[in-house]
Design a protein around this motif. Structure first.
Motif, short mmCIF file in Angstrom:
data_model
loop_
_atom_site.label_atom_id
_atom_site.label_comp_id
_atom_site.label_asym_id
_atom_site.label_seq_id
_atom_site.Cartn_x
_atom_site.Cartn_y
_atom_site.Cartn_z
N GLU A 52 -14.26 6.27 4.42
CA GLU A 52 -15.66 6.31 4.73
C GLU A 52 -16.67 6.75 3.54
N LEU A 78 -1.63 -1.21 8.48
CA LEU A 78 -2.30 -0.10 9.26
C LEU A 78 -3.63 -0.55 9.63
N GLN A 135 -8.88 8.38 16.92
CA GLN A 135 -9.88 7.74 16.30
C GLN A 135 -10.62 7.21 17.32
N THR A 187 -12.85 3.27 13.41
CA THR A 187 -11.60 3.72 12.86
C THR A 187 -11.54 3.71 11.11
N TYR A 188 -11.54 4.65 10.53
CA TYR A 188 -11.27 4.52 9.12
C TYR A 188 -9.66 4.87 8.76
N ILE A 189 -9.24 3.70 8.16
CA ILE A 189 -7.75 3.87 8.16
C ILE A 189 -7.25 4.94 6.80
N GLY A 190 -8.13 5.22 5.78
CA GLY A 190 -7.82 5.79 4.87
C GLY A 190 -7.15 4.86 3.55
N SER A 191 -7.65 3.74 3.69
CA SER A 191 -6.98 2.74 2.55
C SER A 191 -7.79 1.72 2.39
N LEU A 232 -4.59 6.66 14.95
CA LEU A 232 -5.47 5.42 15.27
C LEU A 232 -6.04 5.63 16.76
N ASP A 281 -4.08 -1.09 2.73
CA ASP A 281 -2.85 -1.04 3.83
C ASP A 281 -3.17 -2.11 5.12
N ALA A 303 -4.75 -0.97 13.46
CA ALA A 303 -5.94 -0.28 14.21
C ALA A 303 -6.59 -1.54 15.04
N ALA A 342 0.78 -1.19 -0.03
CA ALA A 342 0.27 0.10 -0.02
C ALA A 342 0.91 1.47 -0.11
#
Lengths: 310, 336
Positions: free
Chosen positions: B174, B211, A266, B201-205, A263, B208, B215, A228
């Motif tokens: 989201e 991540l 959030q 949580t939204y990890i933006g990917s 993280l 990934d 999370a 990623a």
């Protein structure tokens, strides 16, 4: 709400997450740093990581031996490094473009092999956590620093070793000289191409391990495109760290810990939009880059083709 | 001369690499010559790979079901990993040009490309999702997944299982069916006990894995004892739930077998019903204009309970009750 961030659980969580997230960056960035110090910019790190990640996963799945997995990832990384070196050093191809080519190759190839050889997402028994004797028993500190898998320790050990090789050995001197003034090095009878082959292949080996650290140590699973963009962040971290191993360590830890922090922000429900939280590590990296890196700090011969005169 | 040689070799190498990333067609061999009726030809273009244990796998599985039903009567092709929208657009146009009867653009990011391509091929049926927008074009269908329904059912189960009253959600970005699922899940958990803290949580990917895994670790460190998440990057997060001996709820494809001691249930997308409707409409001469929703009522969404995990009769009965309630409209899932 903000004060929730100052509890012991959160701080321990951020630091240990940061250490885990930093591991692949350390391998990949240190490898990339050697290449860049000798004048070769390799943008294909992401592809090398992906292929390394898949090969490590597959070999471990088949043999149940994580070290064989790492070895295979190193081999694949070395081969990709070798090809990159041949194309840029012998054929004088533009480094940036060839790097992108290797990225696409690594991504496509890892997908293809994953589909043909594995077929579905499944887990693998990867590296297990090792608690360092005595040190691992120290409260808090032990949990944060001495309770990781072998590749995490290796990544952090790599930093002083890389510093030593670069600054205190003849090989390091040659690498730095080739990156600053290849003509002078050549006139002294040292092979510029030889040094660059070595560093680019070494970079590939470390990128391969970086990929393995994801698929068989930290996550124990392979999923398409799972790096990623981490390979590109790794290249940015070399600039961020001023082409120095300890600078890279600082950059990798900072980036990873800010990521861990967002993280927690959030999870604790601190009212910052997720989109903004996710951007934090990137914004910070750009800020530090613009503020700290002055022009002309990098290796003078970076991305320049070396051709012997006469 | 040397420069030319260099350029050519670089181009060759790059072309070779690009070739390696290009489509891996799963096309069936051409139908036998003696056949009198032409087989129906369906092509699918999708962003990730057919074994992603998520979004792309769901449409691929649906095609397999249809193929098993229709046999020689169906010919299909699949182009996966088209996360670059321009490449996907080229693939869509290519399939239409080759005379495929139905071309499916399985990704909400392909909309504007389809809007441009569809008018050039009035004889071809196009469908895309997940969305509700057919652009008013006569040959475009749209389909969406009512993933909030399965999300709600999963949420109810999670709410009944949690002891710490803290549930963690690992989301990608989201938007789309991921957001729908998460919103439904939160509403479901809260319907059991409004005091349950569902942390999102939204990890933006979407890719990934590392991540997403952190999370999950963060949720667990913060006290969550039941987790869920959407999209293909959650595989690492499931692993963390497994390591910690906690429960996970899956969506998009069946994740039960991936971690049999951890995944309680998966909401699975079944697109074959919608594909059947599209085929039937085409046979009746209707090329587009319909909007389909895969939900619990029409079998487009199915909750697969994992038999490896013992659930109390109370929970099982509640699941049936909630599904029936959603279907008959007595349970309305609140939109946030």
């Amino acid at each position: 709400m903000i004060s929730d961030l100052l509890s012991a659980t959160v701080i321990i969580g951020i630091i240990s997450s940061g250490i885990r997230l930093a591991t692949p960056y350390l391998f990949a960035s240190i490898g990339e740093m050697f290449g860049q110090r000798s004048g070769v910019l390799n943008l294909g790190v992401e592809g090398q990581m992906l292929l390394g990640s898949f090969v490590a996963f597959y070999v471990t799945l088949e043999t149940n031996n994580v070290w064989l997995g790492v070895l295979a990832a190193m081999g694949v990384g070395a081969l990709m490094g070798l090809a990159m070196a041949f194309i840029t050093i012998n054929l004088h191809a533009t480094q940036g473009i060839s790097g992108i080519g290797f990225y696409l190759f690594g991504m496509g190839m890892s997908n293809l092999l994953f589909q043909k050889l594995v077929g579905t997402v499944e887990g693998v028994k990867g590296f297990q956590k090792i608690s360092v004797p005595l040190l691992g028993k120290i409260p808090v500190i032990g949990e944060i620093f001495f309770n990781h898998n072998a590749l995490v320790y290796l990544a952090f050990l790599l930093v002083p070793v890389a510093w030593f090789v670069l600054n205190k050995t003849t090989l390091g001197l040659k690498i730095r000289a080739v990156g600053e003034n290849p003509e002078a090095v050549d006139s002294l009878g040292v092979s510029v191409a030889g040094i660059r082959y070595l560093t680019v292949i070494m970079g590939g080996v470390f990128s391969g391990i970086a990929g393995a650290s994801l698929s068989i140590a930290l996550l124990n699973v392979f999923q398409q495109n799972m790096t990623a963009g981490q390979g590109f962040i790794a290249v940015a971290l070399v600039y961020f760290g001023g082409w120095k191993p300890f600078g890279i360590l600082g950059g990798a830890l900072l980036f990873s810990m800010i990521n861990a922090l967002q993280l927690w922000i959030q999870v604790l429900g601190i009212p910052i939009p997720a989109e903004l939280a996710v951007m934090m590590p990137y914004i910070l990296t750009i800020l530090v880059l613009t503020l700290s890196v002055s022009k002309g700090q990098g290796p003078s011969a970076l991305t320049k083709v070396f051709e012997r005169e006469g | 001369m040397k420069k030319v040689l260099t350029l050519v070799s670089v181009l060759l190498v790059v072309a070779m690499f690009l070739g390696a990333c290009a489509q891996t067609p799963v096309a069936e061999p051409p139908a036998a010559v003696e056949e009198t009726t032409q087989p129906l030809r369906i092509a699918v273009v999708s962003p990730s790979s057919i074994n992603d244990l998520a979004f792309t796998q769901s449409i691929s599985d649906a095609l397999m079901v249809l193929k098993a039903e229709m046999g020689e009567g169906l010919e299909y092709a699949f182009t996966e990993n088209m996360f670059v929208v321009d490449d996907a657009a080229a693939a869509i146009r290519d399939y239409a040009t080759k005379g495929y009867d139905i071309v499916i653009a399985h990704g909400s990011q392909y909309g504007s490309s389809l809007q441009e391509i569809a008018p050039d091929f009035p004889e071809t049926v196009f469908a895309w999702g997940t969305t509700v927008d057919t652009f008013g074009l006569p040959n475009v269908h749209a389909y969406e997944a009512a993933s909030d329904q399965g999300g709600y059912v999963n949420g109810v189960m999670a709410g009944m299982l949690t002891k710490s009253k803290i549930i963690g959600v690992v989301g990608p970005i989201e938007t789309g069916d991921a957001k729908l699922y998460v919103d439904g899940f939160v509403a479901g958990a809260k319907s059991v006990d409004p005091d349950i803290d569902v942390r999102v949580t939204y990890i933006g990917s979407f890719s990934d894995v590392a991540l997403a895994s952190e999370a999950a670790t963060t949720h667990i460190a913060a006290g969550a004892d039941v987790l869920t998440g959407s999209a293909q990057m959650v595989v690492g997060a499931i692993g963390k739930a497994e390591e910690a001996g906690l429960y996970w709820f899956g969506t998009q494809a069946d994740q039960n077998a991936f971690a049999p001691s951890t995944v309680v249930a998966s909401q699975v997308y079944h697109w074959e019903g919608i594909l059947r409707e599209i085929i039937a409409l085409r046979a009746a001469g209707i090329m587009g204009g319909h909007t389909f929703s895969a939900d619990l009522q029409n079998g487009g969404q199915v909750i697969n309970l994992n038999p490896e995990i013992e659930l109390s009769d109370e929970i099982k009965a509640k699941v049936e009750e909630v599904i029936a309630g959603i279907n008959d409209g007595s349970i309305v899932i609140p939109k946030p």
